[in-house]
Design a protein around this motif. Structure first.
Motif, short mmCIF file in Angstrom:
data_model
loop_
_atom_site.label_atom_id
_atom_site.label_comp_id
_atom_site.label_asym_id
_atom_site.label_seq_id
_atom_site.Cartn_x
_atom_site.Cartn_y
_atom_site.Cartn_z
N PRO H 16 0.84 -1.21 0.00
CA PRO H 16 0.00 0.00 0.00
C PRO H 16 0.87 1.26 0.00
O PRO H 16 1.92 1.30 0.66
N ALA H 17 0.43 2.29 -0.75
CA ALA H 17 1.23 3.51 -0.90
C ALA H 17 1.55 4.13 0.45
O ALA H 17 2.67 4.63 0.67
N ALA H 18 0.61 4.09 1.38
CA ALA H 18 0.84 4.74 2.68
C ALA H 18 2.00 4.06 3.42
O ALA H 18 2.83 4.74 4.05
N ILE H 19 2.06 2.75 3.33
CA ILE H 19 3.15 2.03 4.01
C ILE H 19 4.48 2.35 3.33
O ILE H 19 5.49 2.62 3.98
N GLY H 20 4.47 2.34 1.99
CA GLY H 20 5.70 2.68 1.27
C GLY H 20 6.18 4.08 1.64
O GLY H 20 7.37 4.30 1.88
N ASP H 21 5.25 5.02 1.69
CA ASP H 21 5.64 6.40 2.00
C ASP H 21 6.22 6.50 3.41
O ASP H 21 7.19 7.24 3.63
N GLU H 22 5.64 5.78 4.33
CA GLU H 22 6.13 5.83 5.71
C GLU H 22 7.55 5.27 5.80
O GLU H 22 8.42 5.85 6.44
N ILE H 23 7.79 4.15 5.11
CA ILE H 23 9.13 3.56 5.13
C ILE H 23 10.14 4.52 4.50
O ILE H 23 11.24 4.73 5.02
N LYS H 24 9.76 5.11 3.36
CA LYS H 24 10.69 6.02 2.68
C LYS H 24 10.99 7.25 3.53
O LYS H 24 12.11 7.77 3.51
N ALA H 25 9.99 7.74 4.27
CA ALA H 25 10.23 8.90 5.14
C ALA H 25 11.24 8.54 6.23
O ALA H 25 12.16 9.32 6.52
N ARG H 26 11.08 7.36 6.82
CA ARG H 26 12.05 6.94 7.85
C ARG H 26 13.43 6.73 7.23
O ARG H 26 14.45 7.06 7.83
N GLU H 27 13.45 6.16 6.02
CA GLU H 27 14.73 5.94 5.32
C GLU H 27 15.47 7.27 5.13
O GLU H 27 16.67 7.38 5.37
N LYS H 28 14.71 8.28 4.70
CA LYS H 28 15.33 9.59 4.43
C LYS H 28 15.89 10.20 5.71
O LYS H 28 17.03 10.70 5.73
#
Lengths: 96, 96, 96, 96, 96, 96, 96, 96, 96, 96
Positions: H16-28
């Protein structure tokens, strides 16, 4: 006529154990019947892998194809066939 | 203990024929002696290539290494060794 | 019995032209003799490469090996053999 | 104009058998129609694999692309195309 | 009919500079003549490599093979040919 | 500044046709807009594959990255970029 | 504009040491001049190999090609170029 | 001590896009913290790919492993590490 | 700090035996000195190949590079280095 | 008798964490038991990867196969086995 065959098995992670067991039981029976007939000359397990090297002795390419595609595990296998012939240094009459 | 070995031979294009013939004669004698001893169980030619698939039956990794590096053609070979073991479907007592 | 064969030719850069021409002339004569006999069914040039795809029709693996290793260009070739059989969709009687 | 094509088929493990059978039936009919028209010159099964080598005779690259992408199995295939031309040693008029 | 071609050049390290220069001069003249004729549509250098990507527009596979094997640098090249056709999204009339 | 790009598309087998069609329609519109602007110089279909070779003309690496990652099919593509420059034999002014 | 470059050096085994040393001395001087100019941003040795990873900052693909092909070691190198751009997570102004 | 790292990201198509976005935000956030600390020296996007080349400066192999396996995107990455050292031609004090 | 290293040796076919023997003698002395110092922790022969797997324990990437490039056989070796760290399941204090 | 083994682990993205944790706990216990017995001589983590290099000391190929296929993570691993033997330069008695 001899052929060298490598078979790698990849069962789907979500295949129920009972189905996997039933396919493997049929595979074993089928393999042993072909070994008894002399067509499947050798089968060895590759250490650490779900894979084997085998030697087949068949009358034709077509017979080998029919045998391999009838393997119960065929849909889950990657198969690579190499034609063999007698090596000039071989001292073993049956290796041809 | 069984090992599957693939050997590919690449003789230099400028090797004099007499030298090549002498090495090949020694290779053949050495191979046949090992076949008679039971250590070199099988050797098959790969169709269309200057290469073979072989099965060795040795007591240890070290013994196999000593046998292979003593091949007269060893300096001109690419060798790939794969350890084998008995396949649970095998019906052949000697295939282990 | 049909086999698919790919041959790639690599002549040494320092081979005298006269020698190369003589080998190629023998190769052509040998190939055409085998084509006339029906054993070398097809030969096609791969566009832009010194290579060909061929189809052989032989009685055994051993016969194919003898034919290929007797090619005048054999010492300069990389050869890869694939066994073929009739495709269930084929309508061509001779393609088996 | 001739092209050598290798096709490897990979059907999804969870495709219902009825759907697979229907696609294969359409594939066979389509292939045989093209064989009868002379455009699909040869098709051979590769021993032990769900794959074929084929020879096409078409008027243009575009015609070949249209034929291949209309294959009922196209979405499940890996296809590799190699352009061919007449080999100077060929004695067969139709191999060009 | 369009083809994508990658050419990689490998001149022997011991080729005298004068011979290399002469071959390259003939290669350039030959390439430019074919570009002027419209058969060699594009040629681009790959950054950092002695290699190019080219687009040819020819009437047949055979014509392309004749053009490529007549390249003065052909004996020193590895060539890879890929047939192209019009992309359904292309707006450029000449890209087919 | 020119770049050679290869794009291979792999749509999931279970993507509903309507969604696939909608993505492809947006892809086509986007590609044609970039072609009209002159940034996407060429696009050719690779025969027999769901893949293309393209030539881009952009002001910088960053501009190319932005264009490619905005492709509607980007999440389903494998992309390989090769920087190009003018070939010394080229007679075509625009090929740089 | 940044590019990632991998260079692998393979000097012929029979190159006289004096010639090798002279080429390497010119390579070093040339590299350091480009580093001082800011065009060759980074150069690191790959541990255990006669190879380096480098980062170049140039105005165009053509400038990079001219720099690389003018390397004194260029005839003995395998070079692979990858275009880079700013990473959205980067906090370093100069990394673009 | 410097290391060259290539990271390729492959998110599951059905995330799901929301999960992907959350992971990418933490990655950044995680990446930028490491950049500020000086341990993650450089990060560059590879043009056209969801991948990066990075340079790490750490005290030990173990520290690098801990940093990499703590990346929020680690379960979705293919990572390849190459140890670096100072190049004898480098003029940049910090490149070691 | 531990590193896994694979070394493959390729001596030129025309190297005089006396020179080869002298290099190998120096290689052995050098290797044993490093083993005694604890820096070259393990060295094993790969069965059937002129190659070894080794484990090095060094203070830095730079120290490893200096050790490897000072190998008398270095000009004839292909070397591949992989950084290691303690495995969470390891019970062996020295394996880190 | 020593063997070099590389293991790469790929857990399915949708495996519940509790199940993964339970398998890893059993894997660790099993590995440590084998380490204590002396059969699993070394295990090292490969930096940045969910993979290890290990050295096994077993009595036969069959014993190694039994050990590896009983790994709780075996269904999720890609395993590659290489037979080792004593290196003539080794000074370490236990490295054989």
């Amino acid at each position: 006529m001899l052929f060298h065959v490598r078979m790698d098995v990849h069962l789907p992670a979500d295949m129920p154990a009972a189905i996997g067991d039933e396919i493997k039981a049929r595979e074993k029976a089928y393999s042993q019947e072909l070994q008894r007939s002399g067509k499947w000359r050798h089968i060895w397990r590759i250490v650490g892998e779900y894979a084997n090297y085998s030697i087949f002795d068949v009358a034709s390419n077509a017979e080998l194809h029919d045998i391999l595609t009838a393997l119960p595990l065929f849909p889950y296998m990657k198969i690579e066939v190499t034609p063999l012939c007698r090596h000039p240094s071989s001292i073993r009459e049956s290796d041809e």
